[in-house]
Structure formats: C-alpha cells, structure tokens
Scaffold this motif. Structure first.
Motif, PDB file in Angstrom:
ATOM      1  N   SER A   1       0.734  -1.132  -0.101  1.00  0.00           N
ATOM      2  CA  SER A   1       0.031   0.111  -0.072  1.00  0.00           C
ATOM      3  C   SER A   1       0.835   1.277   0.152  1.00  0.00           C
ATOM      4  O   SER A   1       2.037   1.421   0.514  1.00  0.00           O
ATOM      5  CB  SER A   1      -0.993  -0.099   1.258  1.00  0.00           C
ATOM      6  OG  SER A   1      -0.115   0.135   2.435  1.00  0.00           O
TER       7      SER A   1
ATOM      8  N   LYS B   1      -4.458   6.627  -3.531  1.00  0.00           N
ATOM      9  CA  LYS B   1      -3.958   5.538  -2.510  1.00  0.00           C
ATOM     10  C   LYS B   1      -3.867   4.569  -3.429  1.00  0.00           C
ATOM     11  O   LYS B   1      -5.112   3.696  -3.969  1.00  0.00           O
ATOM     12  CB  LYS B   1      -5.137   5.279  -1.286  1.00  0.00           C
ATOM     13  CG  LYS B   1      -4.324   4.140  -0.437  1.00  0.00           C
ATOM     14  CD  LYS B   1      -5.237   4.224   0.856  1.00  0.00           C
ATOM     15  CE  LYS B   1      -4.656   3.238   2.092  1.00  0.00           C
ATOM     16  NZ  LYS B   1      -5.185   2.935   3.132  1.00  0.00           N
TER      17      LYS B   1
ATOM     18  N   GLU C   1      -3.490   0.356  -3.606  1.00  0.00           N
ATOM     19  CA  GLU C   1      -3.409  -0.847  -2.859  1.00  0.00           C
ATOM     20  C   GLU C   1      -3.119  -2.072  -3.812  1.00  0.00           C
ATOM     21  O   GLU C   1      -3.904  -2.078  -4.794  1.00  0.00           O
ATOM     22  CB  GLU C   1      -4.773  -1.062  -1.989  1.00  0.00           C
ATOM     23  CG  GLU C   1      -4.592  -0.047  -0.963  1.00  0.00           C
ATOM     24  CD  GLU C   1      -6.102  -0.149  -0.027  1.00  0.00           C
ATOM     25  OE1 GLU C   1      -5.818  -0.554   1.170  1.00  0.00           O
ATOM     26  OE2 GLU C   1      -7.040  -0.170  -0.624  1.00  0.00           O
TER      27      GLU C   1
END
Length: 977
Positions: A344, A357, A359
C-alpha cells in the motif's frame, strides 16, 4: 575427436604434416581451409585454421592455433587430455569445502604451462558448444597453471561479451591462487541488462582457506542507489554456506543505510535460514526473513517507491510514495510454491503529483491460479483491476475499470508539444488469453476534455466522445472536437499501441473553419499570428518523434507575422559573460531564452498553406519603429520545421493590396501603398526570401522650388508651378527580407504640357545623382515640399508650416544638420589627409530656440539658447575614435547663482580585435545638478560586442555552437573542482 555429443559433418581442405605416437606428442603442422561445419540444421564456415606443434625440450612443447576467429597457444609441460582435470585438481586441493561435491581427480603428471587466448570476433561459433547467443569480441586471456605449486593465475581483458539480453563492456579480471590463498580483482566498465544500463562496478575478493571476503563497490549503479560499498563474508557451515553482510557504505534514495550487525544467512540444499537481516536508515526499513527454513518473507516499511524507477525504466513517468509491503513465498523448493502479499502507498506519486492511494493484494495457493487486486483511489478518480493468472497454461484473465481518469496524465506520456490538458475518461477493458497472444477489448468515454497544441497555440475541446479500444488501437473515429470559437472538427483514426505500450499516432482532424494558429511573438518568434480557415491535420508517429502535417486554406481574420529579427536575453559569447554581482557565487547561473527554447522538440511539422485575400501577411523589419510591410493577396507557402530546429519555407505570395510603413529616425513614419502584383518568394531560409515590391506615397506640393531654374524667364509657367500638384514618391523594394534594398523615384502622374516637359527633364537629371534624388524624397516625406537646388531651406515657407509638416521635427534640427554637414566637410578636407586622422565628424545643435526665424525680432529669446557641439576624430584607419564636445548654456535666469555654464564630455573608443567586434569604451561627462545647484561628473568604462548574421540559419548555428561551448566550459570547470 570427441568435440561434441551431437554428430558433426565437416567438409574442407586439409594439409597435414605431423608425426607422433599420440595427440600429446604430435609435432608438425596442420592447415585447414574453406571449412564448413554442419551441426543439426546449422552451418558454420571458417576460412582458415592453422595448428602448429613444436617440441622445446624433453618434456615440454608449444602448441599454437590460428584462425579467422582468433588465436591460442599453450607453452610448457602439458597433456591435452589432462589440462581440464589439472585445473580441477588444483581447485579441489586449494578449496576442499567448496569443491567437496566434485568428482575425485586422481594424481596426474606435472602440468606446468603458460597459455594465451585471443578471440577477435566469435560470430556464431559458440553455437557448436550449445550456446548460440554467446558473443565475444576482442577478448584476450593469458595465464599460468602449475600443478606442483597448486597455482592458477589468470589475467583477462574482454571489451565486449554478450549473452542474449545481457551485455558487459570493458570486463577486466585478475585472479591468482596459490595453495589456499587467493585473490580476485574484477572491473566492469558498464553493462546492459534487458536494455537497462548500469554504471561501472568493482569487485575485490580474497580467500584464506575456505573463508572468502568479497568487497563490491560502485557509484550510482542505478539512479536510486547513489553509492554501494559492501562486504560479503562467506564461511563453511555444516548445513551449506554461511553469509554475513558487513557495513561499509550504502547510500540509497539520498540517505545512508545500515545492515543489522549480527545478520546471518545460511544456504543449503533445499534449506534457507535468515537471522536478523535488516537494512535501515532510521525512518525506513527493509527486512528479509525465512519461513520455516523453506520460504522467505520480504517486508518494506516506509520505503519510497522511487527505488523501483530504475527497474521500471519509463523515463516519461517517475513514480514515488512511501510504501509498506509484505511479500511471502512459501515452499520455495517445491514444485508448487505458494505466494501471497500486500502493498500500500497512501499517496502514490506520478511525477510528484498525488494520484491517490494505491493498494495491491496478490496471492496463490497450491492448485489455484495467481489472483490479484490493484486499486488506485483518489477523491477525483478511481482505477481498479482484477487479475487472474494460471501459471500452468500461461492464461491471463484481467479487467481494468477507470472512473474519471484525469487526461492530464497524457502530458507525462507526451512531455513536449501539448499543455493545459483537462478532462476525464471512463474506461472498461478486458484483457485475456495466453501471455504470448493476449486479446484486449474495451470502450470508454471522454468528458469535459481540452488540450492546447503548443506550437500552434490553438486549444481544442471535446466532451462526451466515445472511444473503442482493442489490443492494437485506441479508435477515435467520428469523434468531434471544437476550437475556442466552437468551430467543429472531425477525427478519423486513433492511437496505435501494443498492449498500452509503444504508442503511435495515426489520426486525422478535418474542419471547414477552425483556428489552426493562435500564437504570440513570445511563444514563437520565428513566425506567429492568428490563422483561421479550412484545415486538415495529420498526426503520425510515436509521441516523442511525431510528424504533423497541416493542409490549410486561410479564411477571414487571419494575420501571419514574420519578424526579420528577434531578441533574446542572456545570450553569452564564449569569452564575454555578464552576470548579476549578487550571483557571482551562485553556481546555478543559467542562460535563459536560448535558441533551444523555440525548437520543436521531437516534432516534425509540414504546413502547406494556401493564402487568400482574407489573410494578411506582415513582414516586420523593425517592430520598435513600426517598420512593417503588410498586405493581402494570394499564394501558396510550404513550411518545414524538423525536430532538430531547422526551419525552411518555400512558395510565393502575390500582394493584391497593402502598405509599407517607411520609417526614418524616431519621427518619420509614412505609409507607402503597395501596388498590386508585388511578390514575396521563399526558397528555403525564411529570412532569405526575395522581394519584388513597388509602393507609392502621394504628396500634394507646389513645383516652383523643384523647377526654380526653369522659372527665371518664364513667369507664366511659374504661376502654374506654384499651385499644388500630385507628386508620387515611388519605393522599389528588392533584395531579401533580411537585407532589403530600397530605391526611390519621383513621378508626376497629373502633369501636362510645358510644365510636364520641364519636370521630366529635371527628373532625368535628378536620376543621375542618387544622393540628390534621395534628398528630395526625404524632403518630400518629411516636409511635404521640395528641397531647393542649392540645398537650402525652402523660401517662403513659414516656421509654423514647416513644423506642422515635419510632424514634430523642428526647424532648428534642419539648420543644425545642414551646418554640421558643412563643417564636417570642411574639417575632413583640411585634416584627414595626414595619415593619422581617418576622418572627422562635426555636429552642432540648437535647442529651445523656437523663435529663431520669426519675423518678430523680439521672439528670439536668448536666455533659452543652448548650443550643443560634438566633434568625433577617427584614428588608425577607423580603429580608434575620440569624441570631444559639450554644451554651452546661456541662461540669464540664474539658477542658484550659476548663470551660463559649459558642460563638457569626452568618449574614447578602441576596437580590441582585428575583426572589430569587441571594443573598450572610456568616457567622462559633466553637467549641473539642478537640485543641489552644483556641478557633477560621471566617469566610467565598458565593453561592447557586435556581430552580424546573413541569414536566420546562420544565426541559429552560431548561437547553438556558442551555447554548447559555454556549457562544455562550465562542465570542465565542475570536473576540475
């Protein structure tokens, strides 16, 4: 001969003259030519092989082999069939632990020999040994083997060795081993691994029995590792071998990293034991662990993803962001290993811009395929991908979905040529099939999009436009774009690719009326303006080497400006450079606005423009003086601008109507009307275009002064001459845009009868004296009247009318100029023949004397008279000049008690170079400070540099070479420091 396990078919010519009982005592010569060696389906050709074997004494000999591939020799005591076994036995005796699994080698006869091997070019010969992709060039290896002393010594130099995607350059090896002591020194100048370049690397190793110390050193082997200097210690272990990593120096991502002190790695057969192995820089950590001695786990804590950029190797995008990762590999020695991992990045950066973000979750069990999920979530957009990969049959099944993907990401892919990109894209894509034959299908929608094509200066808009995507094409056919005026264009074609790599444009945009050029002089000083009309634009090639072809027909409101010259700040000659005093210690001083700023980086442009009377062409000779030729007409122009900066123009423009603003000095600006049929013709260099233009300027003025000599005895014609007549000033503009040639003529289109006869006769005489003709033209342009034959002031013209007709010129300036010319001529004639003085210029001026020629004597206001005198002496064939002068100011209104005063000045100039480009200037001047009512002086010196260019291409070449010299000299200084 037992040369290979497979059958060989050898054909050629062989001459043999050798004798002996076996291969080990053969002496004589063998010569083979035109050899053809066939192995399986491959054929190898050797022109010549020569073998010579000579006995030296009882137990030694020399064997030499020569061929077109290279040469080899062995000199000393040796048996051919025992050479390899002798080397193995020395290795087993010296390093028994590491060779314990080798087969036993019985005692051999003494092997004591020197060897030398040279390979010029291996070509494809190594395919005979089953290594078809191995290539070696200019390799030299020499050394010594002595079985009595347990000695092996090797020195080698290999400029190039390559195997498939691996290439080494400048590989140097020195190896020595006597009994159980050994040393190795190895240097590799550079290397390529799958197209990725690595910097030089040094490896130094020493052995003491079974203990090995290896030191690896390199500077910036990849971008993210600035310095690598580590020591690896290798020890015997009951389970295999044991490794320990020693701290020396490791600088990565700008920080110094340290290994944990008591780290240990044990490697054995299907066994791994990792104890306390971590690498940290206080805030970041990389940890490697074993999993039950049969697997490994890699952990990253707060590590910048930028470390991966050298391996991704995509220069248009640099990635970053603090990453946390755990990747596990279970049962790594089994036939079905298990993989799982997560990663991540809270702020995933692309070119330092936060895209959200990131991931990643990946896993694999014994029987199931690899399964993965990748997501990139930002408040403004979302990207998700599900991946399934079956390793057994190499089948991939993946989906990619994007919502509101920002189109500005294309500015990363296309670093030059576009800007101000906005908009969003929705994508839905499926990728499936075997890895070597993947299929891709999908579609998308582009919304609220806009992009500016920098070189054209035009901005285009698109909204709610569908796209179709397959493995090879992003199809934009039938999509609609608009310009800033909502004119509509249609797209045909799209962007070719190979699974979203190797993007290549193949599209066309057509419009019946669109803005194709909207640039300013600052954006492109070569040519600029506003162009609108019917257009077809082709975009071809990869983004970084694109070809742009424009076919256009100009419409209304089109204005194309072609400046003859433009100015750039910060241009440095190689030996003169001026910088701000405050920046003398600043090493970041750079040259701004170099010629490279206006190059089309990575872009070839071809523009075929049909010019119509709707378009205005402006040739700007001197914008500061508004010295501009402008016109409308018809023509066809082809412009070619390549990605290296070359700019060529071909074609011609015929002017139907227009004007040329003739300027002289600061005040004279007169519009000459261009006659239809004027031609501007380009044959390459845009500033070398030829001119063939006639223009005229109409003046209404009496002819009595012009024809004064004919009026003496003809009072009847004098009255007619005193009436205003139409006088046509004709300007003939030829030469080139860069070096125009201007000639003048005078005509009287409305004259008839006797007055016309006199005028024609006077013009014939006047045309034989170009200076006198030009004087009359200037008089007419400035004062709207003729100059008298003796060069004096026109009689009967009042002071007020002169001032009005001169549009700001004062009568005193005319008187001053005539007086200056007269004195200059007298002084030059008297003094310039002495050899030292090359010439004299004398100038005198009057100011604040508006009443000087008034009929009212009281208008002469002597308390305002200022006389300015300046004399310039030219010495040594014009190489040195001395200017001496000053002002005498008669002022009866006493200022602070000063009254009348003299303010003097002197200037000395000398050319330092024979070509008279660089000169030094010393000056001094004095004046009155009216605030402090006292005298003040100013003195100083300076340097000046001047050069001239015949064409724009010449200017570009000299400027580019000068800038490269400056950069090279700065780089040399940095290397010295």
């Amino acid at each position: 001969l037992n040369l290979a396990q497979d059958q060989l078919a050898i054909r050629g010519n062989v001459d043999v003259n050798m004798n002996g009982k076996s291969i080990d005592d053969l002496v004589g010569n063998l010569l083979a030519s035109n050899l053809k060696i066939q192995r399986k389906d491959s054929l190898y050709v050797l022109d010549t092989i020569s073998i010579s074997s000579k006995a030296k004494n009882f137990d030694s000999r020399i064997l030499e082999i020569y061929s077109d591939i290279g040469a080899a020799s062995i000199d000393g005591q040796f048996r051919i069939d025992n050479v390899v076994n002798a080397v193995k036995k020395i290795a087993k005796d010296n390093y028994p632990f590491y060779t314990r699994h080798w087969s036993t080698v019985n005692d051999l006869a003494v092997q004591n020999f020197d060897f030398d091997i040279y390979i010029k070019d291996s070509e494809n010969i190594f395919a005979l040994a089953g290594v078809p992709k191995l290539s070696i060039r200019d390799m030299r290896v020499n050394g010594r083997v002595n079985s009595d002393f347990g000695e092996i010594a090797i020195t080698s130099s290999i400029p190039f060795i390559g195997l498939d995607k691996y290439q080494l350059f400048g590989w140097q090896i020195n190896f020595n081993s006597i009994h159980n002591d050994g040393s190795l020194m190895m240097n590799i100048d550079s290397s390529l691994v799958d197209g990725k370049s690595f910097n030089p690397i040094d490896i130094i190793a020493d052995t003491n029995g079974d203990t090995i110390n290896i030191n690896v050193k390199t500077d910036a082997i990849i971008d993210s590792i600035e310095r690598l200097d580590i020591i690896v210690q290798i020890f015997p272990d009951d389970r295999g071998i044991r490794l320990h990593l020693e701290n020396n120096e490791l600088i990565m991502l700008g920080n110094k990293w340290q290994f944990s002190n008591d780290n240990r790695i044990v490697l054995g057969k299907e066994y791994i034991d990792i104890n306390n192995l971590s690498l940290t820089d206080d805030t970041k950590k990389i940890i490697l662990k074993d999993i039950n001695n049969e697997g490994v786990e890699l952990q990253l804590e707060n590590v910048d993803f930028a470390i991966a950029n050298p391996f991704i190797d995509y220069d248009k995008m640099l990635f970053g962001g603090m990453m946390n990762m755990s990747m596990k590999l279970y049962k790594m020695y089994s036939s079905a290993p298990v993989i799982s991992g997560t990663a991540s990045i809270d702020e995933f950066l692309i070119n330092n811009e936060n895209f959200g973000k990131l991931e990643i979750d990946i896993g694999k069990t014994n029987v199931n395929p690899y399964e993965g999920l990748v997501s990139l979530v930002h408040p403004d957009h979302v990207i998700k991908s599900n991946i399934s990969f079956n390793q057994e049959n190499n089948i991939l099944d993946a989906t990619l979905k994007a919502k509101d993907l920002p189109l500005r990401i294309f500015e990363f892919i296309i670093p030059d040529g576009i800007s101000e990109t906005v908009g969003k894209a929705d994508l839905d894509i499926v990728i499936k099939g075997p890895l070597d034959d993947l299929d891709l299908q999908g579609d998308g929608l582009i919304r609220e999009g806009a992009v500016k094509v920098d070189y054209l200066g035009s901005k285009f808009f698109f909204d709610d436009q569908p796209i179709a995507i397959d493995r090879y094409l992003i199809d934009l056919t039938d999509d609609i774009i608009t310009d800033s005026e909502d004119n509509v264009g249609l797209i045909t074609g799209g962007i070719k690719h190979d699974l979203f790599s190797e993007f290549v444009m193949d599209l066309n945009i057509t419009a019946d009326n669109a803005i194709v050029l909207n640039t300013t002089k600052r954006e492109n000083p070569l040519y600029y303006g506003y162009a609108q009309g019917k257009v077809s634009v082709d975009f071809d090639g990869p983004f970084d080497r694109a070809d742009l072809k424009v076919e256009a027909i100009t419409g209304p409101n089109t204005v194309l400006n072609v400046p003859v010259s433009y100015y750039q700040e910060g241009y440095d000659e190689s030996f003169v450079r001026f910088v701000d005093r405050d920046n003398l210690d600043n090493q970041e001083i750079t040259i701004i606005n170099s010629n490279d700023d206006y190059k089309i980086k990575g872009l070839n442009i071809e523009m075929n423009v049909t010019l119509t009377k709707d378009a205005e062409m402006r040739i700007i000779f001197d914008e500061s003086r508004q010295d501009i030729l402008e016109g409308r007409g018809d023509g066809a122009v082809q412009m070619y601008i390549d990605r290296f900066g070359a700019f060529d123009v071909f074609g011609e423009f015929e002017i139907a109507n227009g004007q040329y603003l003739f300027t002289s000095g600061e005040f004279v600006k007169k519009p000459f009307i261009i006659k239809p049929g004027g031609i501007i013709r380009w044959n390459g260099d845009p500033l070398d275009a030829t001119l063939d233009i006639d223009a005229n300027y109409i003046v209404r003025t009496p002819l009595n002064v012009f024809l004064a000599e004919y009026m003496v005895s003809n009072t009847g014609i004098e009255q007619e001459a005193r009436s205003t007549q139409t006088t046509e000033l004709i300007l003939d503009l030829t030469g080139t845009i860069f070096k125009p040639i201007i000639n003048f003529d005078i005509a009287f289109p409305d004259l008839q009868g006797e007055l016309k006869t006199y005028a024609d006769s006077k013009l014939r005489t006047l045309r034989t004296n170009e200076i006198e003709l030009n004087n009359q033209v200037v008089q007419l342009i400035v004062f709207q009247t003729f100059l008298s034959s003796d060069g004096g002031i026109t009689p009967g013209v009042s002071n007020s009318s002169l001032l009005t007709s001169a549009a700001g010129n004062t009568l005193s300036e005319l008187v001053s100029n005539q007086l200056s010319n007269l004195l200059t001529g007298l002084l030059s004639e008297a003094l310039s023949d002495n050899g030292l003085i090359s010439g004299i210029d004398f100038k005198v001026g009057l100011r604040n004397n508006s009443g000087l020629f008034s009929t009212d004597a009281g208008a002469l206001n002597f308390n305002e008279v200022e006389v300015d005198g300046r004399t310039r002496f030219r010495f040594l064939n014009e190489r040195m000049s001395l200017k001496v002068g000053g002002n005498f100011v008669r002022n009866e209104d006493v200022i602070g008690g000063l009254g009348s005063y003299i303010a003097g000045n002197v200037v000395l100039e000398y050319f330092l170079t024979d070509e008279r480009k660089l000169k030094v200037r010393l000056y001094g001047t004095s004046d009155i400070d009216f605030q402090s009512t006292s005298r003040r002086g100013k003195y100083g010196f300076g340097f000046g540099y001047r050069t001239e260019f015949g064409t724009l291409s010449e200017f570009q070449d000299v400027l580019r070479d000068s800038l490269e010299e400056v950069n090279d000299s700065e780089l040399e200084e940095e290397n010295k420091n």
